[in-house]
Design an enzyme around this catalytic site. Structure first.
Site, PDB file in Angstrom:
ATOM      1  CB  CYS A  22      60.118  -5.269  -4.379  1.00  0.00           C
ATOM      2  SG  CYS A  22      59.987  -4.520  -2.509  1.00  0.00           S
ATOM      3  CG  ASP A  23      60.557  -7.767 -10.343  1.00  0.00           C
ATOM      4  OD1 ASP A  23      59.465  -7.492 -10.599  1.00  0.00           O
ATOM      5  OD2 ASP A  23      61.808  -7.646 -10.757  1.00  0.00           O
TER       6      ASP A  23
END
Length: 106
Positions: A22-23
């Site tokens: 997610c990042d």
């Protein structure tokens, strides 16, 4: 980049529960003494069960590396990491950040 791709493949396909980072961004890729890349900072990672293709959550990530469906609707899937990896690849080879002025709308 091969090390990062291998790590993403392992997270997405290594177990029945898929891990979505997610990042994914340059500051979350660390290099060791042999220049081997390691993915770090799993603070906002999501787990997808065996029958889940996506989950919906609050959007918390870095602008410029977020997949459109995650940024707009909070939908997280392994495709989000693939999108971020593509941005990471373009940044690596073009030496331009997604936040550079050339990409801003006038």
């Amino acid at each position: 980049m091969i090390d990062v791709a291998s790590a993403m493949d392992y997270l997405h396909n290594g177990y029945s529960t898929h891990v979505v980072h997610c990042d994914l961004k340059p500051s979350n890729v660390l290099l060791d003494q042999e220049m081997i890349g390691h993915v770090s900072d799993f603070g906002i990672a999501k787990l997808l069960g065996t029958r889940e293709a996506f989950v919906q959550t609050r959007t918390v990530a870095t602008i410029g590396y977020i997949a459109p469906e995650y940024g707009q609707d909070g939908i997280v899937s392994t495709s989000c990491d693939v999108y971020s990896f593509g941005i990471l690849m373009m940044e690596t080879f073009s030496r331009m950040r997604p936040s550079d002025e050339i990409f801003l709308e006038n």
